[in-house]
Design an enzyme around this catalytic site. Structure first.
Site, PDB file in Angstrom:
ATOM      1  N   CYS A  34       0.830  -1.199   0.000  1.00  0.00           N
ATOM      2  CA  CYS A  34       0.000   0.000   0.000  1.00  0.00           C
ATOM      3  C   CYS A  34       0.865   1.250   0.000  1.00  0.00           C
ATOM      4  O   CYS A  34       2.060   1.211   0.290  1.00  0.00           O
ATOM      5  CB  CYS A  34      -0.890   0.053   1.251  1.00  0.00           C
ATOM      6  SG  CYS A  34      -1.898  -1.411   1.542  1.00  0.00           S
ATOM      7  N   ASP A 437      19.776  37.114 -13.864  1.00  0.00           N
ATOM      8  CA  ASP A 437      18.485  37.415 -14.469  1.00  0.00           C
ATOM      9  C   ASP A 437      17.974  38.772 -13.991  1.00  0.00           C
ATOM     10  O   ASP A 437      18.015  39.087 -12.801  1.00  0.00           O
ATOM     11  CB  ASP A 437      17.476  36.317 -14.104  1.00  0.00           C
ATOM     12  CG  ASP A 437      16.117  36.553 -14.718  1.00  0.00           C
ATOM     13  OD1 ASP A 437      15.954  36.228 -15.907  1.00  0.00           O
ATOM     14  OD2 ASP A 437      15.237  37.080 -14.013  1.00  0.00           O
TER      15      ASP A 437
END
Length: 507
Positions: A34, A437
């Site tokens: 599971c 940037d």
């Protein structure tokens, strides 16, 4: 983590969905495995055993739980955080390399012997590359069984099985039901060749910058935003595809996909997950970045930011070069001209997509008039295209991040911004950092952070290894369209004719 038994037991007892995909719980009494968040009553700790992968649990003789469907969990975030051999191998296996090229092909892509790859995967994951690929084929088979009306023979072929017998045996072993019973219970409605499925992720997720960025930088004809969904064409190993991805309030992305060759199904799904960064661990990212007092309010306001990646590394590298020193709108225009002139036409009955983005080989004889660049930038673009066409640059999911950075930097006309942008978006390095940037520098100044690349890089050391996510938060302080999901359709428009190549477009 699966070796920390006490921690795993606590996660299972609290049904903590954050650990889904990190490990799998095998129940010794029922012989099923599971996910940690399985809704059934947790077994006693002495009856639990833990495995690092579904393939390892299957090899140990456990079948998948019918309630929690552990095969449908988000993937382990480890494989997108690390750059070692095992992580690179897992990324390539997810991209379908073993189904196409076998284990020798995987080993060749990694630069190791098949024995070394087998040994390291078994040591860390409890299963070899063939078992891991088999588990992936089983998941693909279940998707096709439950969501399509293909015959079982077609499903077996599309999922990558070599025979009907192997397909039947694997589905029965993994899911505890024969293929026909899985289909009877699901009652699929999708037409043949088309899939409607859900791409799960770990909550939370902030869709604004994720879809906003993809749409704001979209290439007309290749990508569009239509009726609240991001749509794009996909170039795949055996053909092409069109995918439609729609954010939902639930913990999944609604995905509608059409592929020309169903053998590409698994690859297409995993490339879409890669593009949307759906296997990320937002809790780990937000905890680290939220420890910085400057970033903490940004993280608290929009937890779960993802890094928008790409479905094709070579495509993005070319687009990154087109975006150097120009506006987002100009970069889209340049890319649209390339697509119109060199892209492969496709049909899109559901929208306005017209082309696949051209491969590097298609651009080898690029006419300078197609892109209005100065001569130096044109030469740099041609140098990148040539390196990609010759195979000198590895931008695949299994690439060595640092080697690829060095290879990029060695090409003329490629500086730190381009290298880190490609590392962030194409290689999916979570620690890529675009310190040069303009948007990052403006955000840093507004927040009182250092603005010079060197000083900002030093300050960002505490954000590692999640600096690519920090960039998303910094960008979000501005009012650029990349930070907002569109409220109206953004569909293809014919590109304007290219101006003379001597005209510079730098801003």
């Amino acid at each position: 983590m699966y070796e920390d038994t006490e921690r795993c037991v606590r996660a299972v007892q609290s049904k903590d969905a954050r650990f889904d995909g990190w490990f799998f719980t095998a129940v010794l009494t029922t012989r099923i495995y599971c996910r940690p968040s399985c809704p059934v009553v947790p077994p006693k700790p002495r009856n639990m055993s833990f495995y690092p992968s579904a393939a390892a649990a299957q090899q140990a003789g456990f079948r998948a739980c019918k309630r929690c469907r552990p095969d449908a969990t988000p993937g382990s975030p480890e494989w997108n955080e690390r750059a070692d051999l095992v992580a690179r191998a897992m990324r390539l296996i997810k991209d379908g390399v073993i189904d196409r090229d076998g284990v020798p092909g995987l080993a060749a892509r990694l630069g190791y012997s098949t024995r070394q790859v087998e040994r390291q995967l078994r040591a860390e994951l409890g299963a070899g590359p063939l078992a891991l690929a088999r588990a992936q084929r089983a998941q693909a088979a279940r998707l096709l069984i439950e969501t399509s009306t293909l015959s079982m023979a077609e499903v077996a072929f599309a999922a990558g099985f070599s025979s009907i017998r192997s397909f039947n045996d694997t589905v029965l072993m993994v899911f505890g039901l024969p293929p026909t019973e899985l289909r009877r219970r699901s009652q699929p409605q999708a037409a043949a060749g088309s899939l409607a499925l859900r791409l799960p992720y770990r909550q939370p997720l902030c869709p604004d910058n994720l879809f906003g960025h993809l749409v704001a930088t979209s290439v007309p004809g290749v990508e569009e935003w239509r009726s609240g969904a991001f749509r794009r064409t996909l170039r795949l190993p055996h053909g092409h595809g069109i995918v439609e991805l729609r954010p939902t309030p639930a913990a999944y992305i609604d995905c509608r996909m059409t592929v020309s060759d169903l053998r590409d199904l698994t690859t297409a799904i995993n490339r879409c997950r890669w593009m949307l960064d759906l296997d990320a661990d937002p809790d780990a990212v937000d905890e680290q970045l939220g420890a910085d007092p400057v970033l903490e309010p940004l993280v608290r306001k929009n937890p779960g930011r993802r890094v928008p990646h790409t479905v094709d590394g070579a495509e993005f590298a070319v687009r990154a070069m087109l975006g150097q020193q120009v506006s987002t709108a100009a970069a889209r225009t340049h890319a649209a001209r390339l697509v119109t002139a060199h892209g492969t036409p496709v049909s899109d009955p559901g929208g306005g997509l017209t082309h696949l983005f051209p491969e590097p080989a298609d651009l080898a004889e690029l006419d300078p008039a197609t892109v209005a660049f100065p001569k130096k930038r044109q030469a740099a673009l041609n140098g990148l295209i040539g390196a990609l066409a010759r195979g000198d640059l590895d931008l695949s999911p299994g690439s060595d991040w640092q080697k690829t950075r060095a290879d990029l930097a060695a090409l003329p006309g490629i500086g730190p911004w381009t290298v880190e942008t490609i590392a962030m978006r194409a290689l999916a390095d979570p620690d890529a950092f675009t310190a040069t940037d303009l948007g990052v520098k403006l955000a840093a100044g507004a927040l009182g952070l250092p603005t010079t690349p060197m000083a900002l890089t030093r300050h960002s050391a505490s954000w590692r290894p999640w600096r690519a996510y920090a960039v998303q938060h910094l960008w979000a302080t501005g009012d650029h369209p990349i930070n907002h999901m569109p409220t109206a359709d953004v569909v293809a428009a014919p590109p304007a004719p290219a101006r003379a190549a001597a005209v510079a477009t730098a801003t």
